[in-house]
Design a protein around this motif. Structure first.
Motif, PDB file in Angstrom:
ATOM      1  N   ARG A  16       0.842  -1.185   0.000  1.00 55.70           N
ATOM      2  CA  ARG A  16       0.000   0.000   0.000  1.00 55.70           C
ATOM      3  C   ARG A  16       0.881   1.240   0.000  1.00 55.70           C
ATOM      4  NH1 ARG A  16      -3.709  -0.326   4.757  1.00 55.70           N
ATOM      5  NH2 ARG A  16      -4.602  -1.924   3.459  1.00 55.70           N
ATOM      6  N   PRO A  17       0.519   2.257  -0.817  1.00 62.12           N
ATOM      7  CA  PRO A  17       1.343   3.461  -0.840  1.00 62.12           C
ATOM      8  C   PRO A  17       1.278   4.196   0.499  1.00 62.12           C
ATOM      9  CG  PRO A  17      -0.632   3.764  -2.159  1.00 62.12           C
ATOM     10  CD  PRO A  17      -0.608   2.332  -1.724  1.00 62.12           C
ATOM     11  N   THR A  18       2.394   4.751   0.880  1.00 56.74           N
ATOM     12  CA  THR A  18       2.426   5.488   2.130  1.00 56.74           C
ATOM     13  C   THR A  18       1.757   6.840   1.940  1.00 56.74           C
ATOM     14  OG1 THR A  18       4.575   6.402   1.582  1.00 56.74           O
ATOM     15  CG2 THR A  18       4.554   4.393   2.897  1.00 56.74           C
ATOM     16  N   PRO A  19       1.037   7.307   2.941  1.00 54.17           N
ATOM     17  CA  PRO A  19       0.396   8.609   2.796  1.00 54.17           C
ATOM     18  C   PRO A  19       1.429   9.718   2.717  1.00 54.17           C
ATOM     19  CG  PRO A  19       0.083   7.748   5.015  1.00 54.17           C
ATOM     20  CD  PRO A  19       0.782   6.691   4.226  1.00 54.17           C
ATOM     21  N   GLU A  20       1.186  10.663   1.828  1.00 54.70           N
ATOM     22  CA  GLU A  20       2.100  11.788   1.673  1.00 54.70           C
ATOM     23  C   GLU A  20       1.668  12.914   2.598  1.00 54.70           C
ATOM     24  OE1 GLU A  20       2.570  13.306  -2.215  1.00 54.70           O
ATOM     25  OE2 GLU A  20       3.449  11.479  -2.980  1.00 54.70           O
ATOM     26  N   MET A  21       2.517  13.266   3.482  1.00 56.07           N
ATOM     27  CA  MET A  21       2.284  14.426   4.339  1.00 56.07           C
ATOM     28  C   MET A  21       3.565  15.240   4.328  1.00 56.07           C
ATOM     29  SD  MET A  21      -0.733  14.715   5.526  1.00 56.07           S
ATOM     30  CE  MET A  21      -0.452  15.984   6.698  1.00 56.07           C
ATOM     31  N   ALA A  22       3.425  16.470   3.945  1.00 54.10           N
ATOM     32  CA  ALA A  22       4.574  17.358   3.911  1.00 54.10           C
ATOM     33  C   ALA A  22       4.898  17.803   5.328  1.00 54.10           C
ATOM     34  CB  ALA A  22       4.266  18.565   3.036  1.00 54.10           C
ATOM     35  N   PRO A  23       6.116  18.225   5.566  1.00 52.82           N
ATOM     36  CA  PRO A  23       6.456  18.743   6.882  1.00 52.82           C
ATOM     37  C   PRO A  23       5.599  19.968   7.193  1.00 52.82           C
ATOM     38  CG  PRO A  23       8.272  19.032   5.329  1.00 52.82           C
ATOM     39  CD  PRO A  23       7.216  18.259   4.627  1.00 52.82           C
ATOM     40  N   LEU A  24       5.245  20.144   8.443  1.00 53.10           N
ATOM     41  CA  LEU A  24       4.366  21.234   8.820  1.00 53.10           C
ATOM     42  C   LEU A  24       5.070  22.576   8.919  1.00 53.10           C
ATOM     43  CD1 LEU A  24       2.177  19.413  11.460  1.00 53.10           C
ATOM     44  CD2 LEU A  24       1.598  19.991   9.116  1.00 53.10           C
ATOM     45  N   THR A  25       6.374  22.584   9.039  1.00 51.00           N
ATOM     46  CA  THR A  25       7.115  23.834   9.145  1.00 51.00           C
ATOM     47  C   THR A  25       7.321  24.406   7.747  1.00 51.00           C
ATOM     48  OG1 THR A  25       8.297  22.933  11.046  1.00 51.00           O
ATOM     49  CG2 THR A  25       9.203  24.904  10.023  1.00 51.00           C
ATOM     50  N   PRO A  26       6.738  25.593   7.474  1.00 50.41           N
ATOM     51  CA  PRO A  26       6.907  26.173   6.139  1.00 50.41           C
ATOM     52  C   PRO A  26       8.361  26.559   5.861  1.00 50.41           C
ATOM     53  CG  PRO A  26       5.111  27.241   7.316  1.00 50.41           C
ATOM     54  CD  PRO A  26       5.828  26.371   8.300  1.00 50.41           C
ATOM     55  N   VAL A  27       8.768  26.392   4.609  1.00 46.12           N
ATOM     56  CA  VAL A  27      10.100  26.791   4.176  1.00 46.12           C
ATOM     57  C   VAL A  27       9.958  27.992   3.249  1.00 46.12           C
ATOM     58  CG1 VAL A  27      11.064  24.468   4.363  1.00 46.12           C
ATOM     59  CG2 VAL A  27      10.116  25.221   2.196  1.00 46.12           C
ATOM     60  N   ALA A  28      11.020  28.747   3.116  1.00 43.67           N
ATOM     61  CA  ALA A  28      11.013  29.878   2.192  1.00 43.67           C
ATOM     62  C   ALA A  28      10.931  29.353   0.764  1.00 43.67           C
ATOM     63  CB  ALA A  28      12.280  30.713   2.375  1.00 43.67           C
ATOM     64  N   VAL A  57      -2.322  31.909   2.472  1.00 41.13           N
ATOM     65  CA  VAL A  57      -2.546  30.465   2.546  1.00 41.13           C
ATOM     66  C   VAL A  57      -1.231  29.739   2.801  1.00 41.13           C
ATOM     67  CG1 VAL A  57      -4.587  30.448   1.049  1.00 41.13           C
ATOM     68  CG2 VAL A  57      -2.328  30.167   0.042  1.00 41.13           C
ATOM     69  N   THR A  58      -1.368  28.513   3.263  1.00 41.02           N
ATOM     70  CA  THR A  58      -0.239  27.594   3.397  1.00 41.02           C
ATOM     71  C   THR A  58      -0.532  26.414   2.488  1.00 41.02           C
ATOM     72  OG1 THR A  58       0.103  28.253   5.691  1.00 41.02           O
ATOM     73  CG2 THR A  58       1.104  26.180   4.998  1.00 41.02           C
ATOM     74  N   VAL A  59       0.449  26.004   1.703  1.00 39.32           N
ATOM     75  CA  VAL A  59       0.281  24.917   0.742  1.00 39.32           C
ATOM     76  C   VAL A  59       1.238  23.800   1.098  1.00 39.32           C
ATOM     77  CG1 VAL A  59       0.470  24.258  -1.687  1.00 39.32           C
ATOM     78  CG2 VAL A  59      -0.422  26.509  -1.078  1.00 39.32           C
ATOM     79  N   GLN A  60       0.710  22.577   1.136  1.00 42.36           N
ATOM     80  CA  GLN A  60       1.536  21.389   1.328  1.00 42.36           C
ATOM     81  C   GLN A  60       1.443  20.559   0.059  1.00 42.36           C
ATOM     82  OE1 GLN A  60       0.374  19.240   4.804  1.00 42.36           O
ATOM     83  NE2 GLN A  60       0.868  20.917   6.184  1.00 42.36           N
ATOM     84  N   GLY A  61       2.576  20.136  -0.451  1.00 38.87           N
ATOM     85  CA  GLY A  61       2.583  19.332  -1.668  1.00 38.87           C
ATOM     86  C   GLY A  61       3.985  18.950  -2.083  1.00 38.87           C
ATOM     87  N   ARG A  62       4.103  18.506  -3.322  1.00 41.39           N
ATOM     88  CA  ARG A  62       5.391  18.062  -3.856  1.00 41.39           C
ATOM     89  C   ARG A  62       5.906  19.092  -4.849  1.00 41.39           C
ATOM     90  NH1 ARG A  62       8.286  13.751  -3.732  1.00 41.39           N
ATOM     91  NH2 ARG A  62       6.709  12.513  -2.703  1.00 41.39           N
ATOM     92  N   PHE A  63       7.142  19.548  -4.629  1.00 39.72           N
ATOM     93  CA  PHE A  63       7.788  20.474  -5.553  1.00 39.72           C
ATOM     94  C   PHE A  63       8.516  19.649  -6.598  1.00 39.72           C
ATOM     95  CE2 PHE A  63      11.499  23.232  -6.654  1.00 39.72           C
ATOM     96  CZ  PHE A  63      10.771  24.166  -7.386  1.00 39.72           C
ATOM     97  N   ASP A  64       8.088  19.797  -7.858  1.00 38.85           N
ATOM     98  CA  ASP A  64       8.664  19.006  -8.935  1.00 38.85           C
ATOM     99  C   ASP A  64       8.390  19.721 -10.253  1.00 38.85           C
ATOM    100  OD1 ASP A  64       9.951  16.878 -10.134  1.00 38.85           O
ATOM    101  OD2 ASP A  64       8.181  15.598 -10.180  1.00 38.85           O
ATOM    102  N   ASP A  65       9.301  19.666 -11.188  1.00 37.69           N
ATOM    103  CA  ASP A  65       9.156  20.263 -12.517  1.00 37.69           C
ATOM    104  C   ASP A  65       8.913  21.770 -12.455  1.00 37.69           C
ATOM    105  OD1 ASP A  65       9.500  17.817 -13.783  1.00 37.69           O
ATOM    106  OD2 ASP A  65       7.360  17.367 -13.735  1.00 37.69           O
ATOM    107  N   GLY A  66       9.453  22.438 -11.468  1.00 33.46           N
ATOM    108  CA  GLY A  66       9.360  23.891 -11.396  1.00 33.46           C
ATOM    109  C   GLY A  66       8.132  24.453 -10.723  1.00 33.46           C
ATOM    110  N   PHE A  67       7.205  23.590 -10.300  1.00 31.84           N
ATOM    111  CA  PHE A  67       6.063  24.108  -9.555  1.00 31.84           C
ATOM    112  C   PHE A  67       5.621  23.118  -8.495  1.00 31.84           C
ATOM    113  CE2 PHE A  67       4.565  22.372 -13.562  1.00 31.84           C
ATOM    114  CZ  PHE A  67       3.502  21.561 -13.225  1.00 31.84           C
ATOM    115  N   VAL A  68       4.780  23.595  -7.589  1.00 31.24           N
ATOM    116  CA  VAL A  68       4.315  22.790  -6.463  1.00 31.24           C
ATOM    117  C   VAL A  68       3.000  22.127  -6.853  1.00 31.24           C
ATOM    118  CG1 VAL A  68       3.571  22.833  -4.057  1.00 31.24           C
ATOM    119  CG2 VAL A  68       5.429  24.321  -4.805  1.00 31.24           C
ATOM    120  N   HIS A  69       2.951  20.805  -6.769  1.00 30.65           N
ATOM    121  CA  HIS A  69       1.721  20.046  -6.966  1.00 30.65           C
ATOM    122  C   HIS A  69       1.045  19.975  -5.597  1.00 30.65           C
ATOM    123  CE1 HIS A  69       3.035  18.621 -10.951  1.00 30.65           C
ATOM    124  NE2 HIS A  69       4.239  18.569 -10.395  1.00 30.65           N
TER     125      HIS A  69
END
Length: 160
Positions: free
Chosen positions: A51-63, A116-128
């Motif tokens: 089963r795929p692991t759930p994706e959760m981004a770190p809660l601390t925002p980065v610049a 807003v705060t966005v959690q996701g995957r940074f890939d190909d030059g933008f955040v999914h």
């Protein structure tokens, strides 16, 4: 009457032996039941591991300027511009293009100048984006937890 006494004596005095055919059938039945239990437990364990692991981004925002390539990130800022299902998020360090998928197709998921705060995957030059956290704390899941839906088999027939 003598027949009744003989029948009673036979049934009372001697224990009836279990036929060997019943014993021969009991061993494979028990073995099959044990094999089914082992298979069910092994199958459940394999499914759990695959089963795929759930994706959760770190809660601390980065610049935004410090986002590591191809990784889970949390960024925080104000919405600068909106382009359909994408928007530009800006903080003090820079700007990032955020893709929201189907949830933002109508363009009213966020408002200009909204924090807003966005959690996701940074890939190909933008955040999914996977999650959008509003200033009041409301969280919206933007993607299904198990990934994109599978293509139907008929869709493969029309490939170039």
């Amino acid at each position: 009457m003598p027949n009744e006494d003989q029948d009673n004596a036979h049934s009372e005095g001697a224990a009836t032996p279990v036929p060997s055919r019943q014993r021969r059938l009991a061993i494979p039945v028990v073995a099959a039941a044990v094999a089914l239990v082992i298979g069910a437990v092994g199958g459940a364990g394999a499914v759990k591991m695959m089963r795929p692991t759930p994706e959760m981004a770190p809660l601390t925002p980065v610049a935004i300027s410090a986002m590591p390539a191809t990784s889970l990130v949390t960024i925080k800022g104000k919405v600068a511009e909106i382009y359909g299902n994408k928007f530009v998020l800006q903080d003090d360090s820079g700007k990032a293009l955020v893709e929201t998928g189907r949830a933002g197709e109508d363009g009213d998921l966020v408002a200009k100048d909204e924090a807003v705060t966005v959690q996701g995957r940074f890939d190909d030059g933008f955040v999914h984006a996977s999650y959008l956290v509003r200033q009041d704390g409301r969280t919206e899941a933007l993607r299904p937890p198990k990934g994109p839906p599978h293509r139907r088999f008929a869709d493969f027939d029309h490939r170039p």
